[in-house]
Structures are given as structure tokens and as C-alpha cells.
Design a protein around this motif. Sequence first.
Motif, PDB file in Angstrom:
ATOM      1  N   PHE A 170      13.220  -3.077   3.629  1.00  0.00           N
ATOM      2  CA  PHE A 170      13.068  -2.596   5.008  1.00  0.00           C
ATOM      3  C   PHE A 170      14.379  -2.041   5.549  1.00  0.00           C
ATOM      4  CE2 PHE A 170      12.926  -3.177   9.625  1.00  0.00           C
ATOM      5  CZ  PHE A 170      11.769  -2.466   9.917  1.00  0.00           C
ATOM      6  N   LYS A 171      15.503  -2.576   5.091  1.00  0.00           N
ATOM      7  CA  LYS A 171      16.794  -2.087   5.565  1.00  0.00           C
ATOM      8  C   LYS A 171      16.965  -0.604   5.251  1.00  0.00           C
ATOM      9  CE  LYS A 171      21.746  -3.162   5.329  1.00  0.00           C
ATOM     10  NZ  LYS A 171      22.150  -1.788   5.056  1.00  0.00           N
ATOM     11  N   ARG A 172      16.400  -0.166   4.148  1.00  0.00           N
ATOM     12  CA  ARG A 172      16.516   1.242   3.785  1.00  0.00           C
ATOM     13  C   ARG A 172      15.836   2.137   4.806  1.00  0.00           C
ATOM     14  NH1 ARG A 172      13.791   3.629  -1.676  1.00  0.00           N
ATOM     15  NH2 ARG A 172      12.022   2.628  -0.656  1.00  0.00           N
ATOM     16  N   ILE A 173      14.726   1.662   5.382  1.00  0.00           N
ATOM     17  CA  ILE A 173      14.026   2.453   6.401  1.00  0.00           C
ATOM     18  C   ILE A 173      14.896   2.613   7.639  1.00  0.00           C
ATOM     19  CG2 ILE A 173      12.014   2.514   7.924  1.00  0.00           C
ATOM     20  CD1 ILE A 173      10.504   0.950   5.761  1.00  0.00           C
ATOM     21  N   ASN A 174      15.511   1.504   8.100  1.00  0.00           N
ATOM     22  CA  ASN A 174      16.392   1.589   9.272  1.00  0.00           C
ATOM     23  C   ASN A 174      17.594   2.488   9.001  1.00  0.00           C
ATOM     24  OD1 ASN A 174      14.953  -0.028  11.071  1.00  0.00           O
ATOM     25  ND2 ASN A 174      15.874  -1.921  10.314  1.00  0.00           N
ATOM     26  N   ASP A 175      18.165   2.392   7.793  1.00  0.00           N
ATOM     27  CA  ASP A 175      19.350   3.187   7.463  1.00  0.00           C
ATOM     28  C   ASP A 175      19.020   4.669   7.381  1.00  0.00           C
ATOM     29  OD1 ASP A 175      20.791   0.864   7.393  1.00  0.00           O
ATOM     30  OD2 ASP A 175      20.759   0.656   5.201  1.00  0.00           O
ATOM     31  N   VAL A 199       7.380   1.194  12.136  1.00  0.00           N
ATOM     32  CA  VAL A 199       6.871   0.638  10.878  1.00  0.00           C
ATOM     33  C   VAL A 199       6.409  -0.802  11.100  1.00  0.00           C
ATOM     34  CG1 VAL A 199       7.511  -0.116   8.550  1.00  0.00           C
ATOM     35  CG2 VAL A 199       8.195   2.158   9.382  1.00  0.00           C
ATOM     36  N   LEU A 200       7.202  -1.580  11.835  1.00  0.00           N
ATOM     37  CA  LEU A 200       6.814  -2.970  12.096  1.00  0.00           C
ATOM     38  C   LEU A 200       5.517  -3.040  12.889  1.00  0.00           C
ATOM     39  CD1 LEU A 200      10.290  -4.541  12.963  1.00  0.00           C
ATOM     40  CD2 LEU A 200       8.967  -4.828  10.854  1.00  0.00           C
ATOM     41  N   ILE A 201       5.363  -2.136  13.845  1.00  0.00           N
ATOM     42  CA  ILE A 201       4.116  -2.097  14.615  1.00  0.00           C
ATOM     43  C   ILE A 201       2.946  -1.750  13.704  1.00  0.00           C
ATOM     44  CG2 ILE A 201       2.895  -0.863  16.453  1.00  0.00           C
ATOM     45  CD1 ILE A 201       5.627  -0.512  17.838  1.00  0.00           C
ATOM     46  N   ALA A 202       3.159  -0.809  12.794  1.00  0.00           N
ATOM     47  CA  ALA A 202       2.103  -0.428  11.849  1.00  0.00           C
ATOM     48  C   ALA A 202       1.770  -1.585  10.908  1.00  0.00           C
ATOM     49  CB  ALA A 202       2.532   0.801  11.055  1.00  0.00           C
ATOM     50  N   VAL A 203       2.792  -2.326  10.484  1.00  0.00           N
ATOM     51  CA  VAL A 203       2.557  -3.497   9.636  1.00  0.00           C
ATOM     52  C   VAL A 203       1.668  -4.502  10.360  1.00  0.00           C
ATOM     53  CG1 VAL A 203       3.650  -5.499   8.556  1.00  0.00           C
ATOM     54  CG2 VAL A 203       4.666  -3.224   8.299  1.00  0.00           C
ATOM     55  N   ALA A 204       1.996  -4.759  11.647  1.00  0.00           N
ATOM     56  CA  ALA A 204       1.202  -5.698  12.431  1.00  0.00           C
ATOM     57  C   ALA A 204      -0.240  -5.237  12.549  1.00  0.00           C
ATOM     58  CB  ALA A 204       1.828  -5.864  13.819  1.00  0.00           C
ATOM     59  N   GLU A 205      -0.453  -3.935  12.727  1.00  0.00           N
ATOM     60  CA  GLU A 205      -1.812  -3.413  12.801  1.00  0.00           C
ATOM     61  C   GLU A 205      -2.552  -3.624  11.486  1.00  0.00           C
ATOM     62  OE1 GLU A 205      -3.554  -2.126  15.361  1.00  0.00           O
ATOM     63  OE2 GLU A 205      -1.875  -2.782  16.604  1.00  0.00           O
ATOM     64  N   GLY A 206      -1.842  -3.460  10.387  1.00  0.00           N
ATOM     65  CA  GLY A 206      -2.468  -3.667   9.085  1.00  0.00           C
ATOM     66  C   GLY A 206      -2.851  -5.106   8.828  1.00  0.00           C
ATOM     67  N   LEU A 207      -2.151  -6.033   9.474  1.00  0.00           N
ATOM     68  CA  LEU A 207      -2.445  -7.450   9.283  1.00  0.00           C
ATOM     69  C   LEU A 207      -3.643  -7.928  10.087  1.00  0.00           C
ATOM     70  CD1 LEU A 207       1.189  -8.913   9.392  1.00  0.00           C
ATOM     71  CD2 LEU A 207      -0.214  -8.507   7.368  1.00  0.00           C
ATOM     72  N   LYS A 208      -4.078  -7.121  11.026  1.00  0.00           N
ATOM     73  CA  LYS A 208      -5.191  -7.520  11.891  1.00  0.00           C
ATOM     74  C   LYS A 208      -6.512  -7.312  11.160  1.00  0.00           C
ATOM     75  CE  LYS A 208      -2.754  -6.371  16.195  1.00  0.00           C
ATOM     76  NZ  LYS A 208      -2.738  -5.473  17.385  1.00  0.00           N
ATOM     77  N   GLN A 209      -6.919  -8.309  10.427  1.00  0.00           N
ATOM     78  CA  GLN A 209      -8.154  -8.262   9.664  1.00  0.00           C
ATOM     79  C   GLN A 209      -9.047  -9.440  10.072  1.00  0.00           C
ATOM     80  OE1 GLN A 209      -8.734  -5.678   7.556  1.00  0.00           O
ATOM     81  NE2 GLN A 209      -6.706  -4.852   8.071  1.00  0.00           N
ATOM     82  N   GLU A 210     -10.300  -9.343   9.730  1.00  0.00           N
ATOM     83  CA  GLU A 210     -11.222 -10.429  10.030  1.00  0.00           C
ATOM     84  C   GLU A 210     -10.824 -11.684   9.261  1.00  0.00           C
ATOM     85  OE1 GLU A 210     -16.069 -11.265  10.113  1.00  0.00           O
ATOM     86  OE2 GLU A 210     -15.249  -9.395   9.284  1.00  0.00           O
ATOM     87  N   ASN A 211     -10.918 -12.834   9.916  1.00  0.00           N
ATOM     88  CA  ASN A 211     -10.558 -14.127   9.341  1.00  0.00           C
ATOM     89  C   ASN A 211      -9.067 -14.255   9.042  1.00  0.00           C
ATOM     90  OD1 ASN A 211     -13.199 -15.134   9.408  1.00  0.00           O
ATOM     91  ND2 ASN A 211     -13.674 -14.196   7.431  1.00  0.00           N
ATOM     92  N   VAL A 212      -8.262 -13.477   9.766  1.00  0.00           N
ATOM     93  CA  VAL A 212      -6.807 -13.525   9.591  1.00  0.00           C
ATOM     94  C   VAL A 212      -6.160 -13.597  10.970  1.00  0.00           C
ATOM     95  CG1 VAL A 212      -4.748 -12.271   8.830  1.00  0.00           C
ATOM     96  CG2 VAL A 212      -6.809 -12.271   7.401  1.00  0.00           C
TER      97      VAL A 212
END
Length: 394
Positions: A267-272, A282-295
Motif C-alpha cells: 500500500f505504501k507504493r500507492i501513496n508514494d 483506495v481505502l474507501i474502495a477496499v471498504a466497499e469491497g468488504l461489504k458483503q452479505e454475512n460479513v
Amino acid sequence: MEWGSVGLGAFLGIALTVGLLALAVYPLVRRSFLLWAALRALCFAIMSVALFPVALTSPTLGGEFRTDIGEIALSIAIGSTGPFLAAYIENRPRFARIRYWLRTLFIVGVVGAIATALAPLWPGFDLVHDLLLLTMILGMTAGLTAAVRSGSRFAQYQAVGYAPLIILGLLVLAYELSTGAPVPYWPVAALLAVLVDFMVTAGGVINGYLTVKRERDEAWADVSEARIAVATDPLTEIANRRGLALRFRDPAHPRPAALAVIDCDHFKRINDMFGHDTGDEVLIAVAEGLKQENVFPARQGGEEFVVLIYGEDYQRLAETVRRQITLSVLEKVPEVPFPVTASAGLTEVRPNDTLDSAVKRGDEALYAAKDAGRDQLLLWQDGKHSQPRLVHRV
């Protein structure tokens, strides 16, 4: 039809309604002005029965005794108006002294009632009773005036209801003190003035209830918002570590079957390369990807996330969630030209687990996944060995 009896009955019905209304509302808001309102209604009802010019069937309630009972009730009714106002007006520092003096009126009312009770032994106590009534009326008027001038909206409201009773009381007492004779039919006029008082007081009780309820609802809403804010990550708008802990031990939800600790690779490479703003996207997109049923997802800090997984097929679901991260970032942050992958450590949640103990095993599996080359899921398994054995399950 005897209109006096009808009028007295109507007044008693209104007094009873006001008193019962105050008592019914009290358990809901727990404000003392409601109890004082009920006491006032009771005392005015007793006064009306004792002083209203209607014949009573009981011979024990006639003559001077009946008059004394009425004046005792009147004294306590006016005295209780002070603490009623003290509890009713807004609870602000600038009203503190006004509330203090209003409360003392009840003591004056009780002393006035005692003076009336002792009047048969010494006629001079009748004069004392009248002077104490005058003191209470003037004190109530002064307190109301001071509260109105200080900006009390409730005092302004009650001043309208008390005005007829105050004016009548001053006129009657002025007449009696100057002539030594009672004003004919003043109880009739007093009942009319008290009716105005009752109508305003009933409205005040309802208004006070609605005000307290609104304040309480607003306070609960503020508390709820504060709890949500404290338990939510401000960037990704999913749970933070505190929110994760609350969900883990919340009896309203089933116990999770497993827990996964997930970390974005490199992830450091993305910030750099693209800056922290893109990193946040990217972190916001990661959080959206984690929003699944039963999770239930939560951000633990930085680029590390923890998810609680429900259901028996938790291994497949954990891998699905991990891979969904790459798809979500690709869709929502297209300016990042390379796939953003994630490593994950998965552990089953045991019956005696705390959140910390489960996260600790998930962390061990995550570190092993990174050591094994990243972009994979490892399951922590407790075997016969003293050290945990990490088994690759994809």
C-alpha cells in the motif's frame, strides 16, 4: 336545576382532570412541577367545596369550620404555586435566585394555613392569614415578573393564566384589610379565575411534557450519533476497532463463525506514486469491497481491516471478500494502473474467544501469508503441535 351545584360540579370535574393529567404524565417525565400541579388542583377543589355558596348535606361541614377548611386549602394552593413555577420555568443559571424565592412561598402558605387553624383560639390570626396571603401573591407576582424579564418563555405562558387570580386576590385582600369585612361572593369570582388558571396550567402540563420529551429525544439522538461517531471510521464509514468490539460482543447478533485480518499489499507504493488522496480513495474502495452479505467489516488502522464472518462456509466467503478488494479498487479508483491485492489471515472463532484472542491468531496467519508471497489467504489451524500450523486454503 340548581346552577350553583352544576357550576361547582363542572369546576370539580375540571380540577380532577387537571390533577389526574399531571399525575399521569409524571411517570413519563419525572418532573416535580407535575406533582405541584396536582397538589394545587386538589387544594383548589377542596377550597371550592368549602367556600362555594352551595348547601352541603353534612352538618359537620358548616359554618366557621367549613370556611376555615376552605381558607386553609386556599393558602396551601397559593403557596404550592411557588414551587410549581420554580420547577416549571427553564433550568438556567440566571433563574436560580428566582427559583429559590419561589420555593419559599410554600413555607409561607403552610404558615398561613396554620394561622387559619389557630384563628378560633386567637382572632388576630385571621389578620395574619390575610397578610400571608398578600405576601404570597406579591411574591408570586414579583417572581413571575423577574422570570419574564429574564426571558423565561414558560413564565410568560403562566403569567397569562395567573393574571385573573392575582388581580382578584389583590382586590379582595385590599378590601378585607381596609374594611375588615369579606367581599360578598368572592369565591364565585375566585372559581372563575381559577378556571382560567386550570386551562393554562393544563396546557402548560402538556407543553412541559412535550418539551421534556423533545429534549430527551434530542439527547438520545445526540447520544446515538455520538456512539455511532465513536464506533465508525471517519474515512471509510465502516466500523473502527471500537465498533468491531461492540459488534463482536453484541448479544443482539449471532456469534461470528470466523474472523479474518486483511491487509492491502504494497500500500505504501500507492501513496508514494499517487499521493495520499488517491491512497484514501483506495481505502474507501477496499471498504466497499468488504461489504458483503454475512460479513461485518471494520478498519483496524492504516490499510489493515478485520472482518467478522457469519455462516458455516466462512472459508469460501473469506476468500471471496479478499478477492473482491481487487475488483472494487479497479472499478472505483481506475487511476491506479496495477491490481491492488490483499493478504489475509483467517481463524475460526472459538466459544471462549475474546476479540483480542481471535485477532491475535488472525494476525499470525496474516504475517505468514505475507511471508509466503502475499495475495493469498491462510487459515490458522490448531493441531497437535505446540506451534500453530498454517494451512493454505484457497
